[in-house]
Scaffold this motif. Sequence first.
Motif, PDB file in Angstrom:
ATOM      1  N   GLY A 265       0.863   3.884   1.914  1.00  0.00           N
ATOM      2  CA  GLY A 265       1.378   4.289   3.223  1.00  0.00           C
ATOM      3  C   GLY A 265       2.634   3.529   3.598  1.00  0.00           C
TER       4      GLY A 265
ATOM      5  N   ASP B  28      -1.731  10.932   0.599  1.00  0.00           N
ATOM      6  CA  ASP B  28      -2.784  10.546   1.533  1.00  0.00           C
ATOM      7  C   ASP B  28      -2.290  10.177   2.922  1.00  0.00           C
ATOM      8  N   HIS B  29      -0.963  10.112   3.086  1.00  0.00           N
ATOM      9  CA  HIS B  29      -0.364   9.636   4.338  1.00  0.00           C
ATOM     10  C   HIS B  29       0.728  10.587   4.815  1.00  0.00           C
TER      11      HIS B  29
ATOM     12  N   GLN C 192      -5.481   1.959  11.914  1.00  0.00           N
ATOM     13  CA  GLN C 192      -6.109   3.184  12.385  1.00  0.00           C
ATOM     14  C   GLN C 192      -7.611   3.040  12.589  1.00  0.00           C
ATOM     15  N   HIS C 193      -8.211   2.040  11.974  1.00  0.00           N
ATOM     16  CA  HIS C 193      -9.654   1.827  12.109  1.00  0.00           C
ATOM     17  C   HIS C 193     -10.031   1.319  13.502  1.00  0.00           C
TER      18      HIS C 193
ATOM     19  N   ASP D 259       0.830  -1.206   0.000  1.00  0.00           N
ATOM     20  CA  ASP D 259       0.000   0.000   0.000  1.00  0.00           C
ATOM     21  C   ASP D 259       0.866   1.257   0.000  1.00  0.00           C
TER      22      ASP D 259
ATOM     23  N   GLN E 237      -2.824   7.921   8.037  1.00  0.00           N
ATOM     24  CA  GLN E 237      -3.586   8.716   7.078  1.00  0.00           C
ATOM     25  C   GLN E 237      -3.495  10.190   7.484  1.00  0.00           C
ATOM     26  N   ASN E 238      -3.409  11.063   6.494  1.00  0.00           N
ATOM     27  CA  ASN E 238      -3.229  12.499   6.743  1.00  0.00           C
ATOM     28  C   ASN E 238      -4.227  13.081   7.744  1.00  0.00           C
ATOM     29  N   HIS E 239      -5.489  12.665   7.661  1.00  0.00           N
ATOM     30  CA  HIS E 239      -6.499  13.271   8.532  1.00  0.00           C
ATOM     31  C   HIS E 239      -6.306  12.903  10.007  1.00  0.00           C
TER      32      HIS E 239
ATOM     33  N   ASN F 118       2.700   0.667  10.592  1.00  0.00           N
ATOM     34  CA  ASN F 118       1.576   1.229   9.860  1.00  0.00           C
ATOM     35  C   ASN F 118       0.366   0.730  10.658  1.00  0.00           C
TER      36      ASN F 118
END
Length: 184
Positions: free
Chosen positions: A31, A175-176, A120-121, A29, A149-151, A117
């Motif tokens: 990330g 995105d990361h 995050q979920h 992926d 993830q960036n957010h 990594n």
Amino acid sequence: MDNLITENLRGFEIKLKTKSGVFSKSGIDAGSKLLIDNMEVSDGTLVADLGCGTGAVGFIAAKLNPSGYVHLLDDHLRSVELAKENADLNNLKNVEVFLSDLFSTAENRTYNLILSNPPQHLGNGFLEDCASECFNHLKPRGVVFWVIQNHLKPVIVRIFEKTFGNCKVVVHGKDHVVLSAKKD
């Protein structure tokens, strides 16, 4: 069904068997690639790849650290089995793979470097526990590198500042973001 992929990362070719039910089964992926491209691995050190999946991050750490050792840790049995197969497939002798809930099989072992990594979920509580466990399993002046993830950057910066007393943005991707913290 098994899938075999070949990747060239940081000048090293690695082969990875993947299967359905394992994170990023069709390839590495974005990330993890960002983490691999920006992690700082010193030779002759003990490294942990926490949540190793099929092993890509840990394998590149092992290639960058030929005089050291890398422990790949994951709580998912299929990932651990694939990581073991992939370590053999890539003829990596300085890698050991453990079925481990965070650092449960590492006991009192401490590392110079922890790479992750993280999933995050699983939410902020899990990420706080994960950061705390990383802190507890780092040697003095040891460093952790996470790709997220960036957010989630503000959340992890806050967690790292609280846990380690510091946080550094290593690199932003599309995105990361890769963050690091040092145990002083």
